[in-house]
Design a protein around this motif. Sequence first.
Motif, PDB file in Angstrom:
ATOM      1  N   THR A 398     -27.941  -4.406  39.157  1.00  0.00           N
ATOM      2  CA  THR A 398     -27.490  -3.137  39.717  1.00  0.00           C
ATOM      3  C   THR A 398     -28.659  -2.164  39.783  1.00  0.00           C
ATOM      4  N   ARG A 399     -28.859  -1.610  40.970  1.00  0.00           N
ATOM      5  CA  ARG A 399     -29.879  -0.562  41.113  1.00  0.00           C
ATOM      6  C   ARG A 399     -29.173   0.754  41.375  1.00  0.00           C
ATOM      7  N   VAL A 400     -29.595   1.771  40.642  1.00  0.00           N
ATOM      8  CA  VAL A 400     -28.972   3.079  40.872  1.00  0.00           C
ATOM      9  C   VAL A 400     -29.823   3.819  41.896  1.00  0.00           C
ATOM     10  N   THR A 401     -29.187   4.218  43.008  1.00  0.00           N
ATOM     11  CA  THR A 401     -29.916   4.952  44.058  1.00  0.00           C
ATOM     12  C   THR A 401     -29.206   6.285  44.277  1.00  0.00           C
ATOM     13  N   ALA A 415     -31.293 -15.430  36.549  1.00  0.00           N
ATOM     14  CA  ALA A 415     -30.188 -15.261  35.598  1.00  0.00           C
ATOM     15  C   ALA A 415     -30.442 -16.065  34.327  1.00  0.00           C
ATOM     16  N   ALA A 416     -30.987 -17.277  34.504  1.00  0.00           N
ATOM     17  CA  ALA A 416     -31.239 -18.114  33.324  1.00  0.00           C
ATOM     18  C   ALA A 416     -32.359 -17.526  32.480  1.00  0.00           C
ATOM     19  N   GLU A 417     -33.399 -17.010  33.168  1.00  0.00           N
ATOM     20  CA  GLU A 417     -34.520 -16.436  32.423  1.00  0.00           C
ATOM     21  C   GLU A 417     -34.054 -15.292  31.538  1.00  0.00           C
ATOM     22  N   THR A 418     -33.191 -14.499  32.056  1.00  0.00           N
ATOM     23  CA  THR A 418     -32.749 -13.343  31.290  1.00  0.00           C
ATOM     24  C   THR A 418     -31.471 -13.658  30.520  1.00  0.00           C
ATOM     25  N   ARG A 419     -30.994 -14.841  30.719  1.00  0.00           N
ATOM     26  CA  ARG A 419     -29.788 -15.394  30.111  1.00  0.00           C
ATOM     27  C   ARG A 419     -28.555 -14.601  30.461  1.00  0.00           C
ATOM     28  N   ASP A 420     -28.451 -13.406  30.148  1.00  0.00           N
ATOM     29  CA  ASP A 420     -27.236 -12.759  30.640  1.00  0.00           C
ATOM     30  C   ASP A 420     -27.566 -11.501  31.407  1.00  0.00           C
ATOM     31  N   ALA A 421     -28.860 -11.314  31.690  1.00  0.00           N
ATOM     32  CA  ALA A 421     -29.274 -10.283  32.644  1.00  0.00           C
ATOM     33  C   ALA A 421     -28.420  -9.025  32.634  1.00  0.00           C
ATOM     34  N   LEU A 422     -28.154  -8.501  31.497  1.00  0.00           N
ATOM     35  CA  LEU A 422     -27.474  -7.210  31.443  1.00  0.00           C
ATOM     36  C   LEU A 422     -28.562  -6.198  31.739  1.00  0.00           C
ATOM     37  N   SER A 423     -28.671  -5.834  33.010  1.00  0.00           N
ATOM     38  CA  SER A 423     -29.894  -5.279  33.567  1.00  0.00           C
ATOM     39  C   SER A 423     -30.605  -4.247  32.702  1.00  0.00           C
ATOM     40  N   LYS A 424     -29.869  -3.483  31.981  1.00  0.00           N
ATOM     41  CA  LYS A 424     -30.512  -2.485  31.136  1.00  0.00           C
ATOM     42  C   LYS A 424     -29.773  -2.463  29.817  1.00  0.00           C
ATOM     43  N   ALA A 425     -30.442  -1.988  28.819  1.00  0.00           N
ATOM     44  CA  ALA A 425     -29.769  -1.920  27.518  1.00  0.00           C
ATOM     45  C   ALA A 425     -28.540  -1.042  27.609  1.00  0.00           C
ATOM     46  N   ALA A 426     -28.634   0.005  28.471  1.00  0.00           N
ATOM     47  CA  ALA A 426     -27.494   0.903  28.598  1.00  0.00           C
ATOM     48  C   ALA A 426     -26.295   0.142  29.127  1.00  0.00           C
ATOM     49  N   ARG A 427     -26.587  -0.779  30.055  1.00  0.00           N
ATOM     50  CA  ARG A 427     -25.498  -1.562  30.624  1.00  0.00           C
ATOM     51  C   ARG A 427     -24.947  -2.503  29.547  1.00  0.00           C
ATOM     52  N   ALA A 428     -25.857  -3.043  28.772  1.00  0.00           N
ATOM     53  CA  ALA A 428     -25.413  -3.909  27.691  1.00  0.00           C
ATOM     54  C   ALA A 428     -24.483  -3.145  26.765  1.00  0.00           C
ATOM     55  N   ALA A 429     -24.893  -1.917  26.476  1.00  0.00           N
ATOM     56  CA  ALA A 429     -24.080  -1.118  25.568  1.00  0.00           C
ATOM     57  C   ALA A 429     -22.716  -0.845  26.169  1.00  0.00           C
ATOM     58  N   ALA A 430     -22.704  -0.620  27.507  1.00  0.00           N
ATOM     59  CA  ALA A 430     -21.426  -0.335  28.148  1.00  0.00           C
ATOM     60  C   ALA A 430     -20.532  -1.566  28.148  1.00  0.00           C
ATOM     61  N   LEU A 431     -21.163  -2.734  28.301  1.00  0.00           N
ATOM     62  CA  LEU A 431     -20.379  -3.948  28.392  1.00  0.00           C
ATOM     63  C   LEU A 431     -19.893  -4.468  27.055  1.00  0.00           C
TER      64      LEU A 431
END
Length: 494
Positions: A398-401, A415-431
């Motif tokens: 997700t890109r915020v514009t 996706a595999a490289e980042t494994r779950d590619a929660l694009s930003k820590a903030a997104r991880a926190a939200a999820l």
Amino acid sequence: MAHHLHAGAAVWVRRPAAGVQNGVTAAASEWLPAVVTSADEGGAAAVALEGSGEVVACAPADIELRGDDSCVQDLIRLAHLNEPSVLSALARRYAGGQIYTNTGRGIIIALNPFTPMPHLYDAAAMEAYRSEGAAGDAVARAPHVYAVASQAYWRMRGEGKGQALLVTGESGAGKTETSKLIMKYLAFLGGYKSKDSDDGDAARPSVEQRVLESNPLLEAFGNAKTVRNDNSSRFGKYIELHFCAAGSISGARIHTYLLERSRLVAPSKGERNYHIFYQLLAGATREERSRWALGASAAAHRLTAAAGCLALPGVDDARDLLVTRHAMRAVGLGADEQERLFSILSALLHLGDVSFDPCPDGGDGCAVGGPAAASLAAAAGLLGCGAAALTKAVTTRTRVTPDGPIVSPLGAKAAAETRDALSKAARAAALLPPPLPRFGGPPAAADPRRREGVIQQTPRGARAVNAPQVIYARLFDWLVARINEAVGEDLVGA
Ligand SMILES: Nc1ncnc2c1ncn2[C@@H]1O[C@H](COP(=O)(O)OP(=O)(O)OP(=O)(O)O)[C@@H](O)[C@H]1O
């Protein structure tokens, strides 16, 4: 170094020697004892090697003076302070079971014996160094880590000032063991009674006990087997011990630095992931195993199996889980918190098993299918977020514009490289709403600097963040904060 040499002078001479390191033969040198037979003004000499009597010519750079250092237990008392004299004194002492050697006041060299030496640390040894430093005579007794600790303790009490003990060395040198010995000894000097003692409130362990008992917990989450050390600390730590005016430990605080996060997803060949995963997989009960959907052993999950080292000789991971659980209770982690903690660890194992297939329609994105979908669902369930949301998070970016967010698919490789590619820590926190506070109150929230630290650990603008690493790092920080709550920061009277 050029010396004024004369015939008959005792010297060390450097000679070439073949060394083998990591299976590779490398050019090396060794220092051999010799006696000068003749010397010129520039410092070059002919010497007779002790033992063989072979006479060899040596350049000045390959000769050092040699004294009789057979009784030296402090390196500053060497007759000639040079490399071969230092190495020979340390080697001689080590061969005689004397692993400690002083080097001036307040500095001690500890050589790792790689074998238990209980007689060095028993009750008699503890008593022997009790007054070290108080008597102002730190060199009277054999060099010992207790002597340095005792010196610092009595100086703190005498001068009323904080003291710092720096334990340094390469990986596997013995820093962790030495730090534990120091802490135990400081607790002893402060009047710590073992937990077998029946006075006091049995339900509430003393600060000293909690400090000492928190060690296995930190080690379970922060240590791992490396090629150099089966129990290598993969983080730096600074431990503060607070003392009351009467000299006993009143509280402690542990600061940790630079946890090696990459180990979580990519331990090197022949190494292991953090101990806690193997403990969990070996020691979880049948009921827990089914509740957390765990595989039968460490071989069943990619994070624990990929580096090819599952078990360690002499280490019983199941038994160690009991020790870790005991340490959890000792620092006050209740059953609910332990459940959350193990759920998150299990979720990380499942997350690590998620793999990505190219989109069946040949498009840009990727898909999570087959057994990977089951792993993702198990992770989502344990983390308390929906599988659909987690799938979206791991397969899109997700890109915020200014015109609003733009969501684009991630290819299987990304996706595999980042494994779950929660694009930003903030997104991880939200999820993973909110990931650690659900453990029972976030110490991080009470400390804005710590919270900022967590955010800063996430590369700003990074395309994707490896969420298992972020989650594990947060888990570790949370654990350290909980340990700090348990061991207290009571500075009153310190
Ligand atoms: N004083 C000691 N007596 C007996 N064994 C020791 C001692 N010090 C270290 N060891 C052995 O050496 C091993 C490695 O020591 P330790 O873990 O303390 O090293 P370290 O310097 O902390 O390594 P790392 O930087 O990798 O964490 C220990 O697991 C233990 O087996």
